[in-house]
Design a protein around this motif. Structure first.
Motif, short mmCIF file in Angstrom:
data_model
loop_
_atom_site.label_atom_id
_atom_site.label_comp_id
_atom_site.label_asym_id
_atom_site.label_seq_id
_atom_site.Cartn_x
_atom_site.Cartn_y
_atom_site.Cartn_z
N ARG A 92 28.91 29.50 71.71
CA ARG A 92 27.49 28.52 72.22
C ARG A 92 26.44 29.82 72.14
NH1 ARG A 92 25.53 28.58 77.52
NH2 ARG A 92 24.04 27.00 77.72
N LEU A 93 26.99 31.03 72.39
CA LEU A 93 25.73 31.97 72.36
C LEU A 93 25.32 32.08 70.98
CD1 LEU A 93 27.21 34.61 74.70
CD2 LEU A 93 25.23 33.53 74.84
N GLU A 94 26.29 32.21 69.84
CA GLU A 94 25.65 32.16 68.38
C GLU A 94 24.83 30.98 68.11
OE1 GLU A 94 29.30 31.94 66.23
OE2 GLU A 94 29.87 34.32 66.54
N TYR A 95 25.04 30.01 68.74
CA TYR A 95 24.31 28.70 68.49
C TYR A 95 22.85 28.91 69.08
CZ TYR A 95 22.23 24.28 69.33
OH TYR A 95 21.26 23.12 69.64
N LEU A 96 22.92 29.24 70.33
CA LEU A 96 21.49 29.55 71.39
C LEU A 96 20.58 30.80 70.52
CD1 LEU A 96 22.79 29.40 74.68
CD2 LEU A 96 21.78 27.80 73.47
N MET A 97 21.42 31.66 70.06
CA MET A 97 20.48 32.75 69.22
C MET A 97 19.93 32.50 67.88
SD MET A 97 22.62 36.29 69.97
CE MET A 97 24.15 35.83 69.55
N ASP A 98 20.69 31.40 67.36
CA ASP A 98 20.36 30.84 66.04
C ASP A 98 19.11 29.96 66.23
OD1 ASP A 98 22.32 32.17 64.35
OD2 ASP A 98 23.52 30.35 64.32
N VAL A 99 19.04 29.09 67.34
CA VAL A 99 18.00 28.33 67.60
C VAL A 99 16.86 29.54 67.80
CG1 VAL A 99 16.89 26.89 69.26
CG2 VAL A 99 19.33 26.50 68.42
N LEU A 100 16.90 30.46 68.48
CA LEU A 100 15.79 31.24 68.92
C LEU A 100 15.07 31.79 67.67
CD1 LEU A 100 16.85 32.88 72.07
CD2 LEU A 100 14.72 31.28 71.81
N LEU A 101 16.20 32.31 66.67
CA LEU A 101 15.78 33.01 65.52
C LEU A 101 15.22 32.10 64.40
CD1 LEU A 101 18.69 35.20 64.73
CD2 LEU A 101 16.24 35.94 65.52
N SER A 102 15.56 30.80 64.38
CA SER A 102 15.16 29.91 63.25
C SER A 102 14.77 28.43 63.56
CB SER A 102 16.36 29.88 62.03
OG SER A 102 17.56 29.55 62.63
N GLY A 103 15.11 28.21 64.96
CA GLY A 103 14.74 26.69 65.26
C GLY A 103 13.02 26.41 65.27
N GLU A 104 12.77 25.07 65.24
CA GLU A 104 11.57 24.66 65.59
C GLU A 104 10.96 24.96 66.88
OE1 GLU A 104 9.79 23.15 63.18
OE2 GLU A 104 11.62 22.87 61.86
N LEU A 105 9.60 25.06 66.78
CA LEU A 105 9.16 25.53 68.18
C LEU A 105 9.39 24.93 69.43
CD1 LEU A 105 7.07 27.60 69.56
CD2 LEU A 105 5.09 25.81 69.08
N SER A 106 9.45 23.48 69.15
CA SER A 106 9.93 22.71 70.34
C SER A 106 11.45 22.90 70.65
CB SER A 106 9.84 21.12 69.82
OG SER A 106 10.53 20.89 68.74
N GLU A 107 12.14 23.22 69.63
CA GLU A 107 13.68 23.26 70.16
C GLU A 107 13.54 24.82 71.10
OE1 GLU A 107 16.27 21.85 66.57
OE2 GLU A 107 14.92 23.50 66.01
N ARG A 108 12.94 25.95 70.50
CA ARG A 108 12.80 27.23 71.00
C ARG A 108 12.49 27.10 72.63
NH1 ARG A 108 9.70 28.79 66.38
NH2 ARG A 108 8.41 30.39 67.73
N ALA A 109 11.31 26.35 72.69
CA ALA A 109 10.66 26.14 73.87
C ALA A 109 11.37 25.47 75.10
CB ALA A 109 9.33 25.47 73.61
N ALA A 110 12.18 24.39 74.57
CA ALA A 110 13.22 23.58 75.43
C ALA A 110 14.26 24.63 75.51
CB ALA A 110 13.70 22.38 74.56
N LEU A 111 14.96 25.31 74.73
CA LEU A 111 15.97 26.23 75.23
C LEU A 111 15.59 27.35 76.12
CD1 LEU A 111 18.29 28.05 72.54
CD2 LEU A 111 17.58 29.25 74.66
N ILE A 112 14.35 27.88 76.18
CA ILE A 112 13.89 28.79 76.97
C ILE A 112 13.83 28.11 78.57
CG2 ILE A 112 11.97 30.54 77.79
CD1 ILE A 112 11.50 30.95 74.58
N THR A 113 13.12 27.04 78.51
CA THR A 113 12.95 26.12 79.61
C THR A 113 14.45 26.00 80.37
OG1 THR A 113 10.91 25.01 78.91
CG2 THR A 113 12.19 24.18 80.77
N ASP A 114 15.32 25.33 79.39
CA ASP A 114 16.64 24.75 79.99
C ASP A 114 17.57 26.25 80.25
OD1 ASP A 114 15.74 22.40 79.52
OD2 ASP A 114 16.93 21.97 77.55
N CYS A 115 17.38 27.21 79.74
CA CYS A 115 18.41 28.21 79.91
C CYS A 115 17.64 29.61 80.91
CB CYS A 115 18.83 28.87 78.80
SG CYS A 115 19.66 27.90 77.77
N GLY A 116 16.44 29.20 81.20
CA GLY A 116 15.89 30.22 82.21
C GLY A 116 16.85 30.75 83.26
N LYS A 117 17.17 29.95 84.05
CA LYS A 117 17.99 30.49 85.34
C LYS A 117 19.33 31.07 84.77
CE LYS A 117 20.08 28.77 89.60
NZ LYS A 117 20.54 27.55 90.50
#
Length: 215
Positions: A157-182
């Motif tokens: 799961r961590l590999e997937y999340l880091m891949d999103v932050l490195l190469s995902g679309e802006l909307s995907e990165r923003a959603a990940l940061i919001t969802d995973c903040g806590k």
């Protein structure tokens, strides 16, 4: 002094990096924000140099590249953020520059959050890799250590999340940061506790080894 001279005299690149959300270890090394760097390869002190991509320069160059702005804007940003006094000979230019900096602030905030999120996830991932090796069962039927189990459950799961932050679309990165903040805040706190516990354990182990020859 003008704004360029003042900022370079009063602020080091290391201070600026830490102020803008980049973790610097006690050896002055950090993950380079200018290339796909997963392990600390940039040295920051008064100036900066990346052993990976070769990026180098002074504190103004660093902030200019970090935020994608010009040298003048970077110097003004540093002066404002670190409350540095300087001589301003062109007063008429300052309002428009300040307006531009305000317009950039939301994007800058997102970038800082994104870098921070990736750093925490990356640190946790490397910790899990270490646990997977150190706590792996050595014999058939051996009870799995909780840290080994945690590594197996979370690494993919961590590999997937880091891949999103490195190469995902802006909307995907923003959603990940919001969802995973806590979750990121909790991970950061847990890793600090692990580091403190391991450090205390190593010191105790060192004292025991040092006392062993006394009989």
């Amino acid at each position: 002094m003008n704004v360029f001279e003042a900022t370079k005299q009063f602020v080091t690149t290391r201070q600026a990096a830490e102020h803008y959300g980049i973790h610097v270890n006690r050896n002055g090394m950090c993950v380079c924000p200018f290339h796909n760097d997963k392990n600390p390869s940039m040295k920051v002190d008064r100036r900066f140099y990346c052993f990976g991509c070769g990026a180098t320069g002074d504190v103004i160059d660093f902030v200019s590249r970090l935020h994608g702005i010009g040298s003048k804007e970077a110097a003004l940003m540093l002066a404002q953020d670190f409350s540095i006094p300087y001589e301003d000979k062109v007063n008429t230019a300052r309002p428009s520059i300040r307006k531009h900096l305000r317009r950039e602030s939301e994007e800058q905030k997102f970038k800082r959050m994104e870098r921070h999120c990736f750093r925490v996830l990356s640190d946790y991932y490397h910790l899990l890799r270490r646990w997977r090796e150190e706590y792996a069962p050595r014999q058939p039927g051996e009870t799995w250590h909780p840290r080994f189990t945690e590594a197996l459950q979370n690494m993919n799961r961590l590999e997937y999340l880091m891949d999103v932050l490195l190469s995902g679309e802006l909307s995907e990165r923003a959603a990940l940061i919001t969802d995973c903040g806590k979750e990121v805040r909790n991970l950061e706190r847990r890793m600090a506790e692990f580091t403190a516990g391991d450090t205390a354990g190593n010191k105790e182990h060192g004292r025991q080894r040092g006392a062993a020859p006394e009989r």
